[in-house]
Design a protein around this motif. Structure first.
Motif, PDB file in Angstrom:
ATOM      1  N   UNK A 120     -10.352   2.252  -2.107  1.00 11.94           N
ATOM      2  CA  UNK A 120      -9.838   1.644  -1.628  1.00 11.94           C
ATOM      3  C   UNK A 120     -10.278   0.411  -2.615  1.00 11.94           C
ATOM      4  N   UNK A 121     -10.072  -0.437  -4.620  1.00 11.79           N
ATOM      5  CA  UNK A 121     -10.217  -1.123  -4.331  1.00 11.79           C
ATOM      6  C   UNK A 121      -9.685  -2.299  -4.583  1.00 11.79           C
ATOM      7  N   UNK A 122      -9.950  -3.704  -4.055  1.00  6.48           N
ATOM      8  CA  UNK A 122      -8.685  -4.299  -4.402  1.00  6.48           C
ATOM      9  C   UNK A 122      -9.832  -6.085  -4.209  1.00  6.48           C
ATOM     10  N   UNK A 123      -9.527  -7.017  -4.568  1.00  5.13           N
ATOM     11  CA  UNK A 123      -9.612  -8.196  -4.029  1.00  5.13           C
ATOM     12  C   UNK A 123      -9.103  -9.077  -2.741  1.00  5.13           C
ATOM     13  N   UNK A 124      -7.893  -8.369  -2.169  1.00  6.68           N
ATOM     14  CA  UNK A 124      -6.967  -8.498  -1.056  1.00  6.68           C
ATOM     15  C   UNK A 124      -7.823  -8.646  -0.056  1.00  6.68           C
ATOM     16  N   UNK A 125      -8.301  -9.014   0.829  1.00  6.94           N
ATOM     17  CA  UNK A 125      -8.078  -8.198   2.406  1.00  6.94           C
ATOM     18  C   UNK A 125      -7.345  -8.022   2.969  1.00  6.94           C
ATOM     19  N   UNK A 126      -5.888  -8.428   2.671  1.00  7.18           N
ATOM     20  CA  UNK A 126      -4.546  -8.456   3.081  1.00  7.18           C
ATOM     21  C   UNK A 126      -4.849  -6.746   3.065  1.00  7.18           C
ATOM     22  N   UNK A 127      -5.035  -6.394   1.767  1.00  2.23           N
ATOM     23  CA  UNK A 127      -5.021  -5.234   1.853  1.00  2.23           C
ATOM     24  C   UNK A 127      -5.707  -3.583   1.788  1.00  2.23           C
ATOM     25  N   UNK A 128      -6.570  -4.081   2.390  1.00  2.00           N
ATOM     26  CA  UNK A 128      -7.842  -3.641   3.460  1.00  2.00           C
ATOM     27  C   UNK A 128      -7.287  -3.115   4.205  1.00  2.00           C
ATOM     28  N   UNK A 129      -6.757  -4.128   5.227  1.00  2.20           N
ATOM     29  CA  UNK A 129      -6.513  -4.599   6.119  1.00  2.20           C
ATOM     30  C   UNK A 129      -5.028  -3.339   6.899  1.00  2.20           C
ATOM     31  N   UNK A 130      -4.296  -4.661   5.921  1.00  2.00           N
ATOM     32  CA  UNK A 130      -2.619  -2.973   5.610  1.00  2.00           C
ATOM     33  C   UNK A 130      -2.624  -1.020   5.704  1.00  2.00           C
ATOM     34  N   UNK A 131      -4.051  -1.017   4.893  1.00  2.00           N
ATOM     35  CA  UNK A 131      -4.550   0.256   4.723  1.00  2.00           C
ATOM     36  C   UNK A 131      -5.154   1.331   5.771  1.00  2.00           C
ATOM     37  N   UNK A 143      -1.753   1.099   8.389  1.00  2.00           N
ATOM     38  CA  UNK A 143      -0.303   1.709   8.479  1.00  2.00           C
ATOM     39  C   UNK A 143      -0.645   3.555   7.661  1.00  2.00           C
ATOM     40  N   UNK A 144      -1.844   3.578   8.119  1.00  2.00           N
ATOM     41  CA  UNK A 144      -2.598   4.734   7.644  1.00  2.00           C
ATOM     42  C   UNK A 144      -3.780   5.553   8.159  1.00  2.00           C
ATOM     43  N   UNK A 145      -3.707   4.819   9.324  1.00  2.00           N
ATOM     44  CA  UNK A 145      -5.011   4.382  10.191  1.00  2.00           C
ATOM     45  C   UNK A 145      -5.466   6.569   9.993  1.00  2.00           C
ATOM     46  N   UNK A 146      -4.855   7.270   9.721  1.00  2.00           N
ATOM     47  CA  UNK A 146      -5.133   8.991   9.237  1.00  2.00           C
ATOM     48  C   UNK A 146      -5.939   9.085   8.143  1.00  2.00           C
ATOM     49  N   UNK A 147      -6.296   8.865   7.371  1.00  2.00           N
ATOM     50  CA  UNK A 147      -6.568   8.246   6.290  1.00  2.00           C
ATOM     51  C   UNK A 147      -8.098   7.678   6.412  1.00  2.00           C
ATOM     52  N   UNK A 148      -8.903   8.515   5.618  1.00  3.88           N
ATOM     53  CA  UNK A 148     -10.733   7.964   5.467  1.00  3.88           C
ATOM     54  C   UNK A 148     -10.870   6.296   4.258  1.00  3.88           C
ATOM     55  N   UNK A 149     -10.359   5.466   5.022  1.00  4.51           N
ATOM     56  CA  UNK A 149      -9.814   4.758   3.915  1.00  4.51           C
ATOM     57  C   UNK A 149     -12.186   4.068   3.283  1.00  4.51           C
ATOM     58  N   UNK A 150     -11.957   4.513   2.882  1.00  2.00           N
ATOM     59  CA  UNK A 150     -13.779   3.539   1.790  1.00  2.00           C
ATOM     60  C   UNK A 150     -13.343   2.943   1.421  1.00  2.00           C
ATOM     61  N   UNK A 151     -14.308   1.441   1.385  1.00  2.00           N
ATOM     62  CA  UNK A 151     -14.328   0.518   0.555  1.00  2.00           C
ATOM     63  C   UNK A 151     -15.453  -0.573   0.339  1.00  2.00           C
ATOM     64  N   UNK A 152     -15.550  -0.949  -0.601  1.00  2.00           N
ATOM     65  CA  UNK A 152     -17.060  -2.041  -0.605  1.00  2.00           C
ATOM     66  C   UNK A 152     -16.896  -3.355   0.605  1.00  2.00           C
ATOM     67  N   UNK A 180       0.965  -1.239   0.076  1.00  2.00           N
ATOM     68  CA  UNK A 180       0.038   0.397  -0.222  1.00  2.00           C
ATOM     69  C   UNK A 180       0.572   0.861  -0.153  1.00  2.00           C
ATOM     70  N   UNK A 181       1.640   1.446   0.892  1.00  2.00           N
ATOM     71  CA  UNK A 181       2.929   2.197   0.827  1.00  2.00           C
ATOM     72  C   UNK A 181       3.133   2.937  -1.219  1.00  2.00           C
ATOM     73  N   UNK A 182       3.701   1.947  -1.609  1.00  2.00           N
ATOM     74  CA  UNK A 182       3.816   2.142  -3.049  1.00  2.00           C
ATOM     75  C   UNK A 182       3.053   2.886  -3.670  1.00  2.00           C
ATOM     76  N   UNK A 183       1.447   2.313  -3.272  1.00  2.00           N
ATOM     77  CA  UNK A 183       0.119   3.050  -4.244  1.00  2.00           C
ATOM     78  C   UNK A 183       0.288   4.700  -3.759  1.00  2.00           C
ATOM     79  N   UNK A 184       0.479   5.116  -1.934  1.00  2.00           N
ATOM     80  CA  UNK A 184       0.628   6.099  -1.596  1.00  2.00           C
ATOM     81  C   UNK A 184       1.788   6.746  -1.577  1.00  2.00           C
ATOM     82  N   UNK A 185       2.664   6.526  -2.080  1.00  2.00           N
ATOM     83  CA  UNK A 185       3.952   7.054  -2.415  1.00  2.00           C
ATOM     84  C   UNK A 185       3.891   7.971  -3.639  1.00  2.00           C
TER      85      UNK A 185
END
Length: 144
Positions: A47-58, A61-70, A26-31
Motif C-alpha cells: 500500500x503506497x499512500x501519503x495519507x495515514x488514514x488510508x493505511x488505517x482504513x485498509x 476494513x481488510x484485516x485478512x490481507x497482509x498490508x505492507x507499507x513503508x 480503499x474498497x474502490x481500489x480493492x474492488x
C-alpha cells in the motif's frame, strides 16, 4: 517483501484544489482489482499512500490481507495539499523513500491505481522488471 503481491497506490492529499480530483476509498481500489478476476488481488498488498488514514482504513476494513507499507511520516486526508509533497519535511528522506518504493514495486505483478504521473512511473518500474504486458492494471475512477 512477500510475493506474489499487488500494489495499491492511493492518491488523497492532492484531491483538495487539484482539478476536483475524486476521493476514493480503499474498497474502490480493492474492488477494481477483484473485478479483473480471481487471483488478481493477492493476499500481500503493498500500500503506497501519503495519507495515514488510508493505511488505517485498509487495516481496519481488510484485516485478512497482509498490508505492507513503508514506515514513514504521512499526512492525514488533504492536509498536505497539492503544494506540499514532503510529509516528513525532509526532502532527502522523501527521495530515499521514493527510490525504495521504485525498488519494492518490482516484486509485485499487479497494481490498482488512479490516473496520474506517479502511478504511471510505478507501472513503468513494474513492467521494466516483469516485461511489458506482464503486469495486471486496474485503473480506478478518473479526474472527477
Amino acid at each position: 517483501m512477500q510475493s506474489p503481491c499487488t500494489v495499491i497506490h492511493v492518491r488523497r492529499s492532492d484531491i483538495k484544489g487539484h482539478y476536483k480530483r475524486k476521493y476514493h476509498a480503499i474498497k474502490e481500489y480493492v474492488d477494481s482489482m477483484e473485478a479483473l478476476g480471481k487471483g488478481k488481488l493477492h493476499e500481500n498488498i503493498l500500500l503506497l499512500s501519503d495519507d495515514q488514514n488510508a493505511i488505517e482504513e485498509a487495516q481496519r476494513d481488510y484485516p485478512n490481507k497482509n498490508w505492507m507499507f513503508f514506515n514513514r511520516t504521512r499526512f492525514r486526508g488533504t492536509e498536505g495539499g497539492w503544494e506540499n509533497h514532503f510529509p516528513s519535511g525532509d526532502p532527502k528522506t522523501e527521495v530515499v523513500t521514493l527510490l525504495s518504493i521504485y525498488k519494492a514495486v518490482k516484486h509485485c505483478d499487479s497494481i490498482s491505481k488512479q490516473e496520474g504521473n506517479f502511478g504511471k512511473s510505478l507501472l513503468a518500474q513494474m513492467e521494466n522488471a516483469r516485461g511489458k504486458g506482464n503486469v495486471t492494471v486496474a485503473e480506478i475512477g478518473g479526474w472527477f
